[in-house]
Design a protein around this motif. Structure first.
Motif, mmCIF file in Angstrom:
data_model
loop_
_atom_site.group_PDB
_atom_site.id
_atom_site.type_symbol
_atom_site.label_atom_id
_atom_site.label_comp_id
_atom_site.label_asym_id
_atom_site.label_seq_id
_atom_site.Cartn_x
_atom_site.Cartn_y
_atom_site.Cartn_z
ATOM 1 N N THR A 76 38.560 35.389 32.408
ATOM 2 C CA THR A 76 37.956 34.106 32.774
ATOM 3 C C THR A 76 37.890 33.194 31.554
ATOM 4 O O THR A 76 37.801 33.680 30.427
ATOM 5 C CB THR A 76 36.512 34.327 33.292
ATOM 6 O OG1 THR A 76 35.861 35.242 32.396
ATOM 7 C CG2 THR A 76 36.484 34.879 34.694
ATOM 8 N N ILE A 77 37.896 31.907 31.811
ATOM 9 C CA ILE A 77 37.751 30.934 30.722
ATOM 10 C C ILE A 77 36.296 30.903 30.265
ATOM 11 O O ILE A 77 35.399 30.804 31.089
ATOM 12 C CB ILE A 77 38.154 29.519 31.207
ATOM 13 C CG1 ILE A 77 39.646 29.450 31.503
ATOM 14 C CG2 ILE A 77 37.732 28.458 30.192
ATOM 15 C CD1 ILE A 77 40.065 28.181 32.251
ATOM 16 N N ARG A 83 37.393 22.304 27.511
ATOM 17 C CA ARG A 83 37.399 22.757 28.914
ATOM 18 C C ARG A 83 36.438 21.922 29.760
ATOM 19 O O ARG A 83 36.684 21.706 30.952
ATOM 20 C CB ARG A 83 36.993 24.228 29.004
ATOM 21 C CG ARG A 83 37.913 25.192 28.284
ATOM 22 C CD ARG A 83 39.276 25.233 28.895
ATOM 23 N NE ARG A 83 39.994 26.427 28.464
ATOM 24 C CZ ARG A 83 41.148 26.825 28.984
ATOM 25 N NH1 ARG A 83 41.730 26.109 29.940
ATOM 26 N NH2 ARG A 83 41.737 27.915 28.552
ATOM 27 N N LEU A 287 47.479 43.316 22.278
ATOM 28 C CA LEU A 287 46.296 43.077 23.101
ATOM 29 C C LEU A 287 46.649 43.154 24.595
ATOM 30 O O LEU A 287 45.798 43.466 25.430
ATOM 31 C CB LEU A 287 45.728 41.691 22.770
ATOM 32 C CG LEU A 287 44.228 41.511 22.913
ATOM 33 C CD1 LEU A 287 43.465 42.529 22.101
ATOM 34 C CD2 LEU A 287 43.817 40.108 22.504
ATOM 35 N N THR A 325 54.766 37.183 31.413
ATOM 36 C CA THR A 325 53.428 37.561 30.945
ATOM 37 C C THR A 325 53.203 39.033 31.285
ATOM 38 O O THR A 325 53.553 39.467 32.381
ATOM 39 C CB THR A 325 52.358 36.706 31.655
ATOM 40 O OG1 THR A 325 52.807 35.352 31.690
ATOM 41 C CG2 THR A 325 51.021 36.798 30.950
HETATM 42 P P1 NAP Z 1 44.667 35.051 25.293
HETATM 43 O O1 NAP Z 1 44.570 34.539 26.662
HETATM 44 O O2 NAP Z 1 44.410 36.497 25.103
HETATM 45 O O3 NAP Z 1 46.119 34.702 24.734
HETATM 46 C C1 NAP Z 1 46.455 34.533 23.385
HETATM 47 C C2 NAP Z 1 47.936 34.777 23.187
HETATM 48 O O4 NAP Z 1 48.160 36.196 23.151
HETATM 49 C C3 NAP Z 1 48.817 34.264 24.294
HETATM 50 O O5 NAP Z 1 49.126 32.899 24.141
HETATM 51 C C4 NAP Z 1 50.018 35.174 24.195
HETATM 52 O O6 NAP Z 1 50.833 34.860 23.062
HETATM 53 C C5 NAP Z 1 49.341 36.504 23.866
HETATM 54 N N1 NAP Z 1 48.958 37.255 25.076
HETATM 55 C C6 NAP Z 1 47.710 37.592 25.492
HETATM 56 N N2 NAP Z 1 47.741 38.305 26.605
HETATM 57 C C7 NAP Z 1 49.061 38.403 26.946
HETATM 58 C C8 NAP Z 1 49.746 39.005 28.026
HETATM 59 N N3 NAP Z 1 49.080 39.642 28.996
HETATM 60 N N4 NAP Z 1 51.097 38.918 28.051
HETATM 61 C C9 NAP Z 1 51.779 38.273 27.093
HETATM 62 N N5 NAP Z 1 51.184 37.688 26.036
HETATM 63 C C10 NAP Z 1 49.843 37.746 25.971
HETATM 64 O O7 NAP Z 1 43.643 34.293 24.328
HETATM 65 P P2 NAP Z 1 43.352 32.723 24.145
HETATM 66 O O8 NAP Z 1 44.583 31.924 24.358
HETATM 67 O O9 NAP Z 1 42.633 32.665 22.879
HETATM 68 O O10 NAP Z 1 42.310 32.389 25.282
HETATM 69 C C11 NAP Z 1 42.663 31.798 26.532
HETATM 70 C C12 NAP Z 1 41.441 31.722 27.417
HETATM 71 O O11 NAP Z 1 41.003 33.034 27.724
HETATM 72 C C13 NAP Z 1 40.240 31.025 26.785
HETATM 73 O O12 NAP Z 1 39.763 30.038 27.675
HETATM 74 C C14 NAP Z 1 39.215 32.104 26.562
HETATM 75 O O13 NAP Z 1 37.914 31.647 26.791
HETATM 76 C C15 NAP Z 1 39.604 33.131 27.572
HETATM 77 N N6 NAP Z 1 39.294 34.532 27.194
HETATM 78 C C16 NAP Z 1 38.751 35.322 28.161
HETATM 79 C C17 NAP Z 1 38.497 36.660 27.915
HETATM 80 C C18 NAP Z 1 37.922 37.494 29.011
HETATM 81 O O14 NAP Z 1 37.702 37.021 30.106
HETATM 82 N N7 NAP Z 1 37.686 38.756 28.767
HETATM 83 C C19 NAP Z 1 38.819 37.213 26.673
HETATM 84 C C20 NAP Z 1 39.406 36.381 25.707
HETATM 85 C C21 NAP Z 1 39.641 35.054 25.979
HETATM 86 P P3 NAP Z 1 52.077 33.861 23.124
HETATM 87 O O15 NAP Z 1 51.511 32.530 23.495
HETATM 88 O O16 NAP Z 1 52.576 33.926 21.717
HETATM 89 O O17 NAP Z 1 53.072 34.372 24.121
#
Ligand code: NAP
Ligand code: MG
Length: 400
Positions: A76-77, A83, A287, A325
């Motif tokens: 979730t975001i 945002r 991750l 993804t």
């Molecule tokens: P993220 O969604 O984990 O992604 C960061 C980067 O890591 C992505 O751009 C991608 O790299 C890579 N990545 C992560 N998971 C991947 C997957 N399943 N497959 C391929 N590549 C993957 O972190 P973020 O961009 O910092 O955060 C995005 C949103 O997620 C935010 O709004 C944050 O609040 C939320 N968030 C939620 C949780 C949760 O609900 N537990 C945890 C963390 C963050 P590339 O772009 O280089 O391909």
């Protein structure tokens, strides 16, 4: 294909945002509903819905998890200023994971998913290392002050009965800094119980480490609370399960972890867990191959992926692109939850299916079929596919 697997008690299904929300539906369509008569109590924690309900939906999802005992959650975001504008939010709602964790009083356990063709940076690691991080207090709730010049800093405790205790921190002869931290026996006890329960659940040894030789009261209290809870409630169960609780100094633990072959749970204080979980995750590879489960001290489980909503990929998806993804961590959140539900309900076909699905996923990657992120890490033959194709490849390898 025979009859669909029936479920007895519903799973709490917590939907989320962006790319992971798209993957969530794909996983259900391709790998779950064709095999299971999926019974869930659905909570939509997509940001729009949280805003519409003034975030009450998050609290309801946590309450449902308490009621039924097992939940699966999509990423979730957590809103920030950007945002708030993007979604035109009423306010900057708190992190859903933080809200749920506070209600369940739980501890988060993070475990890497291991495949043969992705080697950890540490050669000896053959089995996963699970990190449990205490999520309360210490430096995260520290009170800090800049000392401007000569003078004395003290810690003062005033009891409700007026009784006062004080301790001199330092006699400053010039500028400096000072910080006070706190923790609560109740919170440490909950953390300890979650860790002992999870170790029994996984049938793995539990390690815990602090710096009690230097911090003779603060860290020593953590050590004592763990030891007390262990002796009072868990020692016999650990003996019966053939597992061990092992306490050591944090520096010794770090050295042992690096030399180990893995296959245990490492409980960490808040800061140690923050730092060590990133170290362990990076050393294992990605991750996108890390699962996470929130375990409450009274035995409720909430499964999810450790990564976020993969925003960058979502914007590509919105442009009409097919993204590669990695759905593995989200898929393992589902299998973890289905297995646990099956175990609690004595539903062996559900437990069996969760295992089949995990094995099919690992087999797919080990046969060289993977998403783009893994292709950078994997050895040998690689065939890069998009998310949907990957799930279909997994489907073709399910043996039931
Ligand atoms: P993220 O969604 O984990 O992604 C960061 C980067 O890591 C992505 O751009 C991608 O790299 C890579 N990545 C992560 N998971 C991947 C997957 N399943 N497959 C391929 N590549 C993957 O972190 P973020 O961009 O910092 O955060 C995005 C949103 O997620 C935010 O709004 C944050 O609040 C939320 N968030 C939620 C949780 C949760 O609900 N537990 C945890 C963390 C963050 P590339 O772009 O280089 O391909
Ligand atoms: Mg961190």
């Amino acid at each position: 294909m025979g009859e669909k697997i029936q479920m007895i008690v519903p799973l709490v299904e917590i939907d989320g945002d962006e790319m992971t929300r798209v993957i969530w539906q794909d996983i259900k369509d391709v790998l779950l509903t064709p095999y299971i008569d999926l019974k869930t109590e659905y909570y939509d924690l997509g940001l729009k819905k949280r805003d519409e309900t003034d975030d009450k939906i998050t609290v309801e999802a946590a309450e449902a998890t308490k009621k039924y005992g097992v939940a699966v959650k999509c990423a979730t975001i957590t809103p920030n200023a950007q945002r708030v504008e993007e979604y035109d939010l009423k306010q900057m709602w708190k992190s859903p994971n933080g809200t749920i964790r506070a209600i369940l009083d739980g501890t988060v356990f993070r475990t890497p998913i291991i495949v043969k063709n992705i080697k950890p940076f540490i050669k000896t690691w053959e089995k996963p290392i699970t990190i449990a991080r205490h999520a309360y207090g210490d430096v995260y709730k520290g009170v800090e002050m800049k000392i401007k010049g000569r003078g004395q800093a003290e810690i003062v405790f005033t009891g409700q009965d007026g009784h006062v205790e004080r301790e001199i921190i330092h006699d400053y002869d010039g500028p400096g800094i000072v910080m006070a931290m706190h923790n609560l026996d109740k919170s440490i006890e909950s953390f300890a119980r979650s860790c002992f329960n999870y170790a029994l659940d996984q049938k793995q040894d539990l390690w815990f480490a602090t710096k009690d030789t230097i911090s003779k009261i603060y860290d020593h209290d953590f050590k004592d609370v763990f030891q007390d809870v262990y002796e009072r409630e868990y020692q016999d169960k650990f003996t019966a399960a053939g597992i061990e609780y092992f306490y050591t100094l944090i520096d010794d633990a770090v050295a042992r972890v690096v030399r180990s072959s893995g296959g245990f749970i490492w409980a960490c204080k808040n800061y140690d867990g923050d730092v060590m979980s990133d170290m362990v995750a990076t050393a294992f590879g990605s991750l996108a191959m890390m699962t996470s489960v929130l375990v409450s001290p009274d035995g409720c489980y909430e499964y999810e992926a450790a990564h976020g909503t993969v925003t960058r990929h979502y914007y590509q998806y919105l442009q009409g692109e097919k993204t590669s993804t990695n759905p593995v961590a989200t898929l393992f959140a589902w299998t973890g939850a289905l297995r646990k539900r099956g175990e609690l309900d004595g539903n062996s076909s559900l437990v069996q299916f969760a295992g089949d699905l995990e094995r099919a996923t690992i087999k797919t990657i080990e046969e060289g079929i993977m998403t783009k992120d893994l292709a950078l890490l994997a050895e040998g033959e690689k065939n890069i596919v998009n998310t949907r194709e990957f799930l279909q490849e997994v489907n073709s390898r399910i043996n039931i």
